[in-house]
Scaffold this active site. Sequence first.
Site, PDB file in Angstrom:
ATOM      1  N   ASP A 128       1.484   1.185  11.903  1.00  0.00           N
ATOM      2  CA  ASP A 128       2.641   1.120  10.991  1.00  0.00           C
ATOM      3  C   ASP A 128       2.661   2.234   9.948  1.00  0.00           C
ATOM      4  O   ASP A 128       3.513   2.243   9.065  1.00  0.00           O
ATOM      5  CB  ASP A 128       2.684  -0.256  10.301  1.00  0.00           C
ATOM      6  N   GLU A 132     -14.465   1.447   5.996  1.00  0.00           N
ATOM      7  CA  GLU A 132     -14.523   2.903   6.149  1.00  0.00           C
ATOM      8  C   GLU A 132     -15.919   3.420   5.800  1.00  0.00           C
ATOM      9  O   GLU A 132     -16.491   4.253   6.519  1.00  0.00           O
ATOM     10  CB  GLU A 132     -13.480   3.590   5.253  1.00  0.00           C
TER      11      GLU A 132
HETATM   12  C1  UGA Z   1      -5.077  -1.592   5.350  1.00  0.00           C
HETATM   13  C2  UGA Z   1      -5.794  -0.374   5.942  1.00  0.00           C
HETATM   14  O1  UGA Z   1      -4.956   0.754   5.880  1.00  0.00           O
HETATM   15  C3  UGA Z   1      -6.171  -0.674   7.382  1.00  0.00           C
HETATM   16  O2  UGA Z   1      -6.725   0.457   7.975  1.00  0.00           O
HETATM   17  C4  UGA Z   1      -7.123  -1.838   7.376  1.00  0.00           C
HETATM   18  O3  UGA Z   1      -7.450  -2.207   8.690  1.00  0.00           O
HETATM   19  C5  UGA Z   1      -6.467  -3.026   6.715  1.00  0.00           C
HETATM   20  O4  UGA Z   1      -5.922  -2.700   5.424  1.00  0.00           O
HETATM   21  C6  UGA Z   1      -7.485  -4.143   6.531  1.00  0.00           C
HETATM   22  O5  UGA Z   1      -7.498  -4.743   5.456  1.00  0.00           O
HETATM   23  O6  UGA Z   1      -8.240  -4.397   7.446  1.00  0.00           O
HETATM   24  P1  UGA Z   1      -2.765  -2.784   6.142  1.00  0.00           P
HETATM   25  O7  UGA Z   1      -1.461  -2.081   6.205  1.00  0.00           O
HETATM   26  O8  UGA Z   1      -2.979  -3.731   5.008  1.00  0.00           O
HETATM   27  O9  UGA Z   1      -3.915  -1.709   6.162  1.00  0.00           O
HETATM   28  O10 UGA Z   1      -3.106  -3.535   7.517  1.00  0.00           O
HETATM   29  P2  UGA Z   1      -2.237  -3.699   8.845  1.00  0.00           P
HETATM   30  O11 UGA Z   1      -1.401  -2.493   9.073  1.00  0.00           O
HETATM   31  O12 UGA Z   1      -1.575  -5.014   8.807  1.00  0.00           O
HETATM   32  O13 UGA Z   1      -3.387  -3.729   9.950  1.00  0.00           O
HETATM   33  C7  UGA Z   1      -4.147  -2.586  10.308  1.00  0.00           C
HETATM   34  C8  UGA Z   1      -4.085  -2.380  11.823  1.00  0.00           C
HETATM   35  O14 UGA Z   1      -4.658  -3.507  12.483  1.00  0.00           O
HETATM   36  C9  UGA Z   1      -2.658  -2.221  12.358  1.00  0.00           C
HETATM   37  O15 UGA Z   1      -2.642  -1.225  13.330  1.00  0.00           O
HETATM   38  C10 UGA Z   1      -2.346  -3.595  12.913  1.00  0.00           C
HETATM   39  O16 UGA Z   1      -1.425  -3.603  13.984  1.00  0.00           O
HETATM   40  C11 UGA Z   1      -3.711  -4.094  13.367  1.00  0.00           C
HETATM   41  N1  UGA Z   1      -3.851  -5.567  13.266  1.00  0.00           N
HETATM   42  C12 UGA Z   1      -3.365  -6.262  12.212  1.00  0.00           C
HETATM   43  C13 UGA Z   1      -4.479  -6.251  14.299  1.00  0.00           C
HETATM   44  O17 UGA Z   1      -4.917  -5.635  15.281  1.00  0.00           O
HETATM   45  N2  UGA Z   1      -4.596  -7.617  14.209  1.00  0.00           N
HETATM   46  C14 UGA Z   1      -4.099  -8.331  13.168  1.00  0.00           C
HETATM   47  O18 UGA Z   1      -4.226  -9.580  13.158  1.00  0.00           O
HETATM   48  C15 UGA Z   1      -3.466  -7.635  12.145  1.00  0.00           C
HETATM   49 MN    MN Z   2      -0.637  -1.050   7.814  1.00  0.00          MN
END
Ligand code: UGA
Ligand code: MN
Length: 336
Positions: A195, A280
Amino acid sequence: MARILPNFLYLCVIVFAFLSALMIIDSFHECSSAELDATRELLKKYSHQVQFVKNERKTLIEKLETQRSVDGTKHNSWLPELPVIYLITPTHSRAEQKADITRMSHTLKLVPNIHWIVIEDSEQKSDMVSRLLEQTGLNYTHLNVLTPQKFKMASKDPNWLKPRGVLQRNAGLEWLRNHKNSPAKKGVLYFADDDNTYSLQIFEEMRFTQKASVWPVGLVGYLRYERPIVEKGQVVGWFTAWKPDRPFAIDMAGFAVNLQLVLKYPKAGFSNEVRRGYQESTFLSGLQLTLSDLEPKANMCSEVLVWHTRTEKSSMENEAKLMKKFGKASNPNIEV
Ligand code: UGA
Ligand code: MN
């Protein structure tokens, strides 16, 4: 019959009157030869203009076609001398998933030598993601691994409560390490969430990473940006409001590492057990990196070339309303 005849006569009178009127009008408007010449000239002029527009259209279409084929070669270009960028992208099912992946794939189509490793957070690979990836024409590897329920966030949880994409990124790393022969020797690894917003330039900044490259990330950490602090060409610390004392106080989108380093330290990875905000740091420390190893990119970390955008969760509340009112809402067979 008696009624049809007068009607017929009536019709004849009308037609006769109409034709007479036409003849009278015409006799008033006999064209002089000068008028005829002028009309002819006008027609000629217009037909020239029509021809001109037609030619312009043809040239534009030709230009567009050439442009397309130039872009086409660009999308599919694989330049053997150029290091490959391996992207690890975790993704999970949600209403906005197709939109996010579509946007990201369109960015990647403009980048040469890309290998996109997409890992679904699911028990099975979905048809939608499979189809989307196939349609992109990109080099990709499609994997899946489900995050166990105890590590999943509830929909009401604040977004920082539990880490996301942990097992998926590890699966991507495992693929890279187990396919030692297929990954190019010269390569770089970047963890690219589905995203975020990526400028094309960020890929060229990271492509020749020796050990680990770092750069600012926009719209993150409740700040305009977070970034590595650079002094005399060296990273000396982190500009962030939250826990700046972390070994690597940087977002996942803010670094890339050389592929050989990933292969050299096979244990470096992510974990659902580490302290919040330390994913990280855990990975980069696992690669035995220290601040002095970091290569500051994006004009000594002074430019934002990647943004931690988050797609707004779309409300579907009118679906239920329609269902209640008409017993029928949107067509579930239409993929969104
Ligand atoms: C922030 C950081 O930028 C991420 O790199 C980090 O993984 C995340 O927090 C975290 O707390 O772990 P954020 O925008 O809050 O990012 O998180 P998301 O974009 O919702 O998720 C990160 C990635 O993991 C996305 O590519 C999403 O599709 C994936 N994801 C999310 C999953 O594979 N499973 C889930 O249940 C939720
Ligand atoms: Mn994100």
